[in-house]
Design an enzyme around this catalytic site. Structure first.
Site, mmCIF file in Angstrom:
data_model
loop_
_atom_site.group_PDB
_atom_site.id
_atom_site.type_symbol
_atom_site.label_atom_id
_atom_site.label_comp_id
_atom_site.label_asym_id
_atom_site.label_seq_id
_atom_site.Cartn_x
_atom_site.Cartn_y
_atom_site.Cartn_z
ATOM 1 C CE LYS A 1 32.256 -36.249 -26.262
ATOM 2 N NZ LYS A 1 32.649 -36.335 -27.688
ATOM 3 C CG ASN A 2 29.781 -38.511 -28.695
ATOM 4 O OD1 ASN A 2 30.324 -37.405 -28.627
ATOM 5 N ND2 ASN A 2 30.439 -39.640 -28.544
ATOM 6 C CB CYS B 1 42.178 -37.064 -34.233
ATOM 7 S SG CYS B 1 41.498 -37.600 -32.678
ATOM 8 C CB ILE C 1 36.492 -48.028 -34.125
ATOM 9 C CG1 ILE C 1 35.420 -49.060 -33.748
ATOM 10 C CG2 ILE C 1 35.867 -46.774 -34.737
ATOM 11 C CD1 ILE C 1 34.466 -49.434 -34.857
ATOM 12 C CG ASP D 1 33.609 -43.368 -27.758
ATOM 13 O OD1 ASP D 1 32.637 -42.681 -28.110
ATOM 14 O OD2 ASP D 1 34.676 -43.437 -28.403
ATOM 15 N NE ARG E 1 37.382 -32.283 -26.563
ATOM 16 C CZ ARG E 1 37.789 -32.640 -27.787
ATOM 17 N NH1 ARG E 1 39.028 -33.048 -27.982
ATOM 18 N NH2 ARG E 1 36.943 -32.620 -28.797
ATOM 19 N NE ARG F 1 37.921 -39.307 -35.000
ATOM 20 C CZ ARG F 1 37.349 -38.806 -33.901
ATOM 21 N NH1 ARG F 1 38.105 -38.319 -32.940
ATOM 22 N NH2 ARG F 1 36.054 -38.777 -33.765
ATOM 23 N N PRO F 2 39.609 -39.404 -41.417
ATOM 24 C CG PRO F 2 39.627 -40.876 -43.212
ATOM 25 C CD PRO F 2 39.981 -40.770 -41.756
ATOM 26 C CB VAL F 3 35.493 -35.693 -43.130
ATOM 27 C CG1 VAL F 3 35.677 -35.528 -41.627
ATOM 28 C CG2 VAL F 3 36.327 -34.673 -43.911
ATOM 29 C CG ASP F 4 36.641 -40.935 -46.841
ATOM 30 O OD1 ASP F 4 36.239 -41.982 -47.362
ATOM 31 O OD2 ASP F 4 36.959 -40.871 -45.632
ATOM 32 C CD GLN F 5 32.730 -43.405 -46.767
ATOM 33 O OE1 GLN F 5 31.621 -43.863 -47.026
ATOM 34 N NE2 GLN F 5 33.767 -43.524 -47.592
ATOM 35 N NE ARG G 1 38.139 -36.112 -36.033
ATOM 36 C CZ ARG G 1 38.919 -35.873 -37.074
ATOM 37 N NH1 ARG G 1 40.063 -35.264 -36.894
ATOM 38 N NH2 ARG G 1 38.582 -36.213 -38.280
HETATM 39 C C1 EPZ Z 1 31.937 -40.623 -33.288
HETATM 40 O O1 EPZ Z 1 33.089 -40.105 -33.962
HETATM 41 C C2 EPZ Z 1 32.079 -40.187 -31.834
HETATM 42 N N1 EPZ Z 1 32.121 -38.738 -31.771
HETATM 43 C C3 EPZ Z 1 33.362 -40.773 -31.254
HETATM 44 O O2 EPZ Z 1 33.416 -40.449 -29.863
HETATM 45 C C4 EPZ Z 1 33.320 -42.283 -31.376
HETATM 46 O O3 EPZ Z 1 34.541 -42.817 -30.946
HETATM 47 C C5 EPZ Z 1 33.083 -42.687 -32.840
HETATM 48 O O4 EPZ Z 1 31.905 -42.061 -33.353
HETATM 49 C C6 EPZ Z 1 32.913 -44.180 -33.010
HETATM 50 O O5 EPZ Z 1 31.896 -44.666 -32.215
HETATM 51 C C7 EPZ Z 1 30.946 -38.046 -31.870
HETATM 52 O O6 EPZ Z 1 29.867 -38.595 -32.035
HETATM 53 C C8 EPZ Z 1 31.040 -36.554 -31.777
HETATM 54 P P1 EPZ Z 1 33.301 -42.444 -37.106
HETATM 55 P P2 EPZ Z 1 33.164 -40.100 -35.565
HETATM 56 O O7 EPZ Z 1 33.130 -41.521 -38.259
HETATM 57 O O8 EPZ Z 1 31.812 -39.969 -36.122
HETATM 58 C C9 EPZ Z 1 36.597 -43.793 -40.280
HETATM 59 C C10 EPZ Z 1 34.342 -39.610 -27.863
HETATM 60 O O9 EPZ Z 1 35.261 -40.059 -27.166
HETATM 61 N N2 EPZ Z 1 36.023 -42.796 -41.185
HETATM 62 O O10 EPZ Z 1 32.164 -43.341 -36.761
HETATM 63 O O11 EPZ Z 1 34.201 -39.119 -35.940
HETATM 64 C C11 EPZ Z 1 37.257 -43.197 -39.036
HETATM 65 O O12 EPZ Z 1 38.571 -42.793 -39.285
HETATM 66 C C12 EPZ Z 1 34.498 -39.627 -29.394
HETATM 67 O O13 EPZ Z 1 33.286 -39.167 -27.424
HETATM 68 C C13 EPZ Z 1 36.500 -42.686 -42.458
HETATM 69 O O14 EPZ Z 1 37.427 -43.402 -42.856
HETATM 70 O O15 EPZ Z 1 33.701 -41.569 -35.832
HETATM 71 C C14 EPZ Z 1 37.162 -44.348 -38.047
HETATM 72 O O16 EPZ Z 1 38.220 -45.217 -38.239
HETATM 73 C C15 EPZ Z 1 35.849 -40.050 -29.835
HETATM 74 N N3 EPZ Z 1 35.940 -41.756 -43.291
HETATM 75 C C16 EPZ Z 1 35.838 -45.013 -38.423
HETATM 76 O O17 EPZ Z 1 35.533 -44.586 -39.741
HETATM 77 C C17 EPZ Z 1 34.905 -40.939 -42.895
HETATM 78 O O18 EPZ Z 1 34.442 -40.102 -43.678
HETATM 79 C C18 EPZ Z 1 34.658 -44.654 -37.522
HETATM 80 O O19 EPZ Z 1 34.646 -43.274 -37.324
HETATM 81 C C19 EPZ Z 1 34.425 -41.082 -41.590
HETATM 82 C C20 EPZ Z 1 35.001 -42.009 -40.742
#
Ligand code: EPZ
Length: 420
Positions: free
Chosen positions: A22-23, A116, A326, A304, A396, A121-125, A92
């Site tokens: 999926k990912n 969520c 995480i 995960d 999902r 889970r912000p998207v600031d980065q 998301r």
């Molecule tokens: C991906 O989510 C996966 N989803 C998630 O799988 C997985 O849990 C996660 O990576 C971690 O391995 C997909 O690939 C579609 P992150 P993602 O950005 O990219 C923080 C599942 O069950 N962060 O690596 O959204 C965030 O809040 C799902 O299949 C910021 O602060 O995760 C978290 O604490 C759930 N700012 C950490 O970083 C940002 O701009 C890691 O999140 C981005 C993230």
């Protein structure tokens, strides 16, 4: 809402085939936005999230043709580079259209994903990285309004490791002017698979899978054929289920190398694990041994897989200390497992699980995708009947879950809504 009824207490035995990831599929579907040529994908899993992404891309004007054999995406032009709240709120990962749309169209309107179940889970980065490449991003009425004449290469040092953040910037940089360096990049196999697909489309990418990714932008990208990598989390889920039930299984079509941390922990729990080519065999005789773990970005132990290993720990010999680093709210399943008689104490981002001799079936609620996988495993171990509510969470991310579990001898059935 549909429910899953599980009669537990039987070891899983047999052989099943692992589906596509999926990912990996979700960002790769978005890569089709980067080219006017057709992108043909195979091994795309039949999942609810994949359907949501196909719908989202279709709303932008892409043609998406899906069959069990292949998915063909074609975006000769993009009429409306908009990702609406109605779709983004259900998934998301929709934020992954932002980078490609900006790179291809010079503009994008993408709903902010919002909160969520597992964390803020912000998207600031994602935003900071695109701004470093010259984009202007304004947040208005819950939407990110992004514009850029043509993105230009930049050196981006991520504040933290983010999987979709890395993927979004990698896709944007593929069409940017000049060279982009992404430092402190995510190293997940799904990031590598996206880079493989982009390279087949003509992108110039080095270092995917390492903390530093170098992308030299090109003017246009072409079409390609790509096979989506197998799902390491689906693989790990079935292995943990087999270990928790004291079973013996063989999984084919897998990538053992992508699961080192998981396989090491399963061996630590007392399982015999053998890997050959694309198959993994696991056998667990008797009760597992408690295993402590700490989640981390790849190649560390996957967040995960945390809920599935908590289910394993609930019936293990001894005490397991599970630390989630995480996501700040990823223990919802612990409260549900307590309903099955599990002995779990939560302290901040740590769960202390004292293994018990047996669990008893009960009704439980799935709060998110992986939490529900953990509850299914607990239900397979528990005596009597467990009913997992909100099965749509499982749909999902797990293809044909009850068919695969039944093929391994589990007593599991889907109960249509209103029948229980
Ligand atoms: C991906 O989510 C996966 N989803 C998630 O799988 C997985 O849990 C996660 O990576 C971690 O391995 C997909 O690939 C579609 P992150 P993602 O950005 O990219 C923080 C599942 O069950 N962060 O690596 O959204 C965030 O809040 C799902 O299949 C910021 O602060 O995760 C978290 O604490 C759930 N700012 C950490 O970083 C940002 O701009 C890691 O999140 C981005 C993230």
């Amino acid at each position: 809402m549909d429910k899953l009824r599980i009669t537990g207490g039987r070891p899983l035995e047999g052989e099943i085939r692992i589906s596509g990831a999926k990912n990996a599929a979700l960002p790769i579907l978005c890569a089709a936005l980067l080219t006017a040529k057709p992108l043909t994908l195979t091994n795309v899993p039949a999942l609810r999230d994949v359907s949501t992404m196909a719908k989202l891309l279709g709303e932008m004007g892409l043609s998406v043709k899906r069959s069990p054999e292949r998915t063909v995406l074609h975006a000769p032009s993009i009429e409306d580079p908009t990702a609406s709240y109605d779709l983004v709120k259900t998934m998301r990962a929709s934020v992954l259209v932002l980078g490609p749309l900006l790179a291809r169209c010079g503009r994008a309107k993408v709903s902010l994903p919002g909160g969520c179940a597992i964390g803020a889970r912000p998207v600031d980065q994602h935003v900071t990285g695109l701004e470093a490449m010259g984009a202007t991003i304004a947040i208005e009425h819950g939407y990110m309004h992004a514009t850029a004449e043509r993105l230009r290469g930049a050196r981006i040092v991520m504040d933290l490791v983010t999987v979709t953040g890395t993927e979004n910037l990698m896709m944007a940089a593929a069409l940017a002017e000049g060279e982009t360096l992404i430092e402190n990049a995510a190293r997940e196999p799904e990031v590598v698979d996206l880079a493989r697909c982009l390279t087949a489309m003509g992108a110039k990418i080095q270092g995917a899978g390492s903390p530093v990714i170098r992308i030299t932008g090109v003017r246009t990208l072409g079409g390609a054929e790509h096979r989506v990598v197998p799902d390491r989390i689906e693989t790990g889920t079935y292995l943990a289920a087999a270990a928790a039930t004291g079973g013996k299984v063989r999984l084919t079509g897998a990538v053992p190398d992508a699961l080192d941390a998981t396989l090491d922990k399963l061996r630590e729990a007392g399982a015999t694990v053998a890997t050959t080519g694309d198959s993994i065999e696991l056998q667990m005789s008797g009760r597992p041994t408690a295993v402590s773990l700490r989640t981390a970005p790849y190649p560390g132990f996957a967040t995960d897989m945390q809920a599935q290993f908590m289910a394993l720990a609930t019936v293990a010999h001894g005490t397991a200390v599970i630390t989630e680093t995480i996501f700040e709210n990823r223990f919802m399943h612990a409260l549900e497992m307590q309903r099955l008689g599990a002995d779990i104490r939560l302290e901040g981002n740590t769960a202390i699980v004292n293994g018990v001799a047996r669990l008893q079936g009960a009704r439980v609620m799935a709060t998110d995708l992986r939490a529900s996988a953990g509850l299914v495993i607990a239900g397979l171990v528990a005596e009597g009947e467990t009913v997992v509510d909100r099965v749509y969470q499982l749909d999902r991310g797990y293809e044909a879950l009850e068919n695969k579990l039944s093929a391994l001898g589990a007593r599991v059935e889907r109960v249509r809504s209103g029948l229980l």
